[in-house]
Design a protein around this motif. Structure first.
Motif, PDB file in Angstrom:
ATOM      1  N   VAL A  25       0.861  -1.185   0.000  1.00 52.29           N
ATOM      2  CA  VAL A  25       0.000   0.000   0.000  1.00 52.29           C
ATOM      3  C   VAL A  25       0.892   1.228   0.000  1.00 52.29           C
ATOM      4  CG1 VAL A  25      -1.778   1.264   1.255  1.00 52.29           C
ATOM      5  CG2 VAL A  25      -1.838  -1.230   1.206  1.00 52.29           C
ATOM      6  N   TRP A  26       0.679   2.114  -0.965  1.00 47.92           N
ATOM      7  CA  TRP A  26       1.425   3.359  -1.093  1.00 47.92           C
ATOM      8  C   TRP A  26       0.521   4.520  -0.703  1.00 47.92           C
ATOM      9  CZ3 TRP A  26       3.729  -0.753  -2.725  1.00 47.92           C
ATOM     10  CH2 TRP A  26       5.091  -0.744  -2.996  1.00 47.92           C
ATOM     11  N   GLY A  27       1.128   5.669  -0.360  1.00 47.77           N
ATOM     12  CA  GLY A  27       0.367   6.847   0.028  1.00 47.77           C
ATOM     13  C   GLY A  27      -0.087   6.792   1.470  1.00 47.77           C
ATOM     14  N   ILE A  28       0.706   6.189   2.320  1.00 41.14           N
ATOM     15  CA  ILE A  28       0.333   5.997   3.725  1.00 41.14           C
ATOM     16  C   ILE A  28       0.125   7.332   4.443  1.00 41.14           C
ATOM     17  CG2 ILE A  28       1.121   5.054   5.951  1.00 41.14           C
ATOM     18  CD1 ILE A  28       0.323   2.921   3.938  1.00 41.14           C
ATOM     19  N   ARG A  33      -4.170   6.899  -1.730  1.00 38.73           N
ATOM     20  CA  ARG A  33      -3.810   5.604  -1.151  1.00 38.73           C
ATOM     21  C   ARG A  33      -3.990   4.551  -2.234  1.00 38.73           C
ATOM     22  NH1 ARG A  33      -4.334   3.727   4.793  1.00 38.73           N
ATOM     23  NH2 ARG A  33      -3.148   5.642   4.855  1.00 38.73           N
ATOM     24  N   GLN A  34      -2.885   3.846  -2.534  1.00 39.44           N
ATOM     25  CA  GLN A  34      -2.859   2.905  -3.648  1.00 39.44           C
ATOM     26  C   GLN A  34      -2.528   1.490  -3.179  1.00 39.44           C
ATOM     27  OE1 GLN A  34       0.458   5.011  -5.425  1.00 39.44           O
ATOM     28  NE2 GLN A  34      -0.811   5.483  -7.220  1.00 39.44           N
ATOM     29  N   ASP A  50     -13.873   5.065  -6.268  1.00 46.21           N
ATOM     30  CA  ASP A  50     -14.673   5.997  -5.480  1.00 46.21           C
ATOM     31  C   ASP A  50     -14.440   5.600  -4.021  1.00 46.21           C
ATOM     32  OD1 ASP A  50     -16.592   7.708  -4.454  1.00 46.21           O
ATOM     33  OD2 ASP A  50     -18.265   6.417  -5.034  1.00 46.21           O
ATOM     34  N   ARG A  51     -13.656   6.406  -3.295  1.00 46.68           N
ATOM     35  CA  ARG A  51     -13.211   6.013  -1.957  1.00 46.68           C
ATOM     36  C   ARG A  51     -14.348   5.602  -1.021  1.00 46.68           C
ATOM     37  NH1 ARG A  51      -8.272   8.750   1.387  1.00 46.68           N
ATOM     38  NH2 ARG A  51      -7.732   6.799   2.376  1.00 46.68           N
ATOM     39  N   ASP A  59      -7.882   4.715  -2.790  1.00 53.77           N
ATOM     40  CA  ASP A  59      -8.234   5.611  -3.882  1.00 53.77           C
ATOM     41  C   ASP A  59      -7.946   4.975  -5.236  1.00 53.77           C
ATOM     42  OD1 ASP A  59      -8.932   8.024  -2.340  1.00 53.77           O
ATOM     43  OD2 ASP A  59      -6.826   7.926  -1.732  1.00 53.77           O
ATOM     44  N   GLU A  60      -6.935   4.111  -5.284  1.00 54.87           N
ATOM     45  CA  GLU A  60      -6.496   3.546  -6.561  1.00 54.87           C
ATOM     46  C   GLU A  60      -6.006   2.115  -6.368  1.00 54.87           C
ATOM     47  OE1 GLU A  60      -3.401   6.056  -8.117  1.00 54.87           O
ATOM     48  OE2 GLU A  60      -4.668   7.837  -8.049  1.00 54.87           O
TER      49      GLU A  60
END
Length: 83
Positions: A25-28, A33-34, A50-51, A59-60
């Motif tokens: 998970v990226w964007g911590i 957040r991916q 759509d969160r 998000d992605e």
């Protein structure tokens, strides 16, 4: 998408084999957040979510698969039919 590895940005919780593999998970701490599961040399998918529909978690989604282009085409056809 030809190379999905470059889409993962920001702080992460996961595994990186530089230039070859990203899983986690990226964007911590900010940004989108991916969820990322991507390997070099495989076609990629970049799904923008759509969160609220995901329970506020993502998000992605960025992933790769040998049949990535075919999967993307199938998703596009299904989404067009719903519109």
């Amino acid at each position: 998408m030809a190379e999905p590895l470059g889409l993962a940005h920001g702080a992460r919780r996961g595994i990186v084999v530089s230039g070859f593999l990203k899983i986690g998970v990226w964007g911590i701490f900010g940004g989108p957040r991916q969820l990322v599961v991507a390997r070099r040399g495989e076609a990629g998918l970049h799904l923008v979510l759509d969160r609220p529909s995901t329970g506020g978690q993502l998000d992605e989604v960025v992933l790769s698969h040998p049949a990535g282009a075919r999967i993307a085409d199938t998703i596009a056809r299904v989404m067009a039919a719903r519109a």
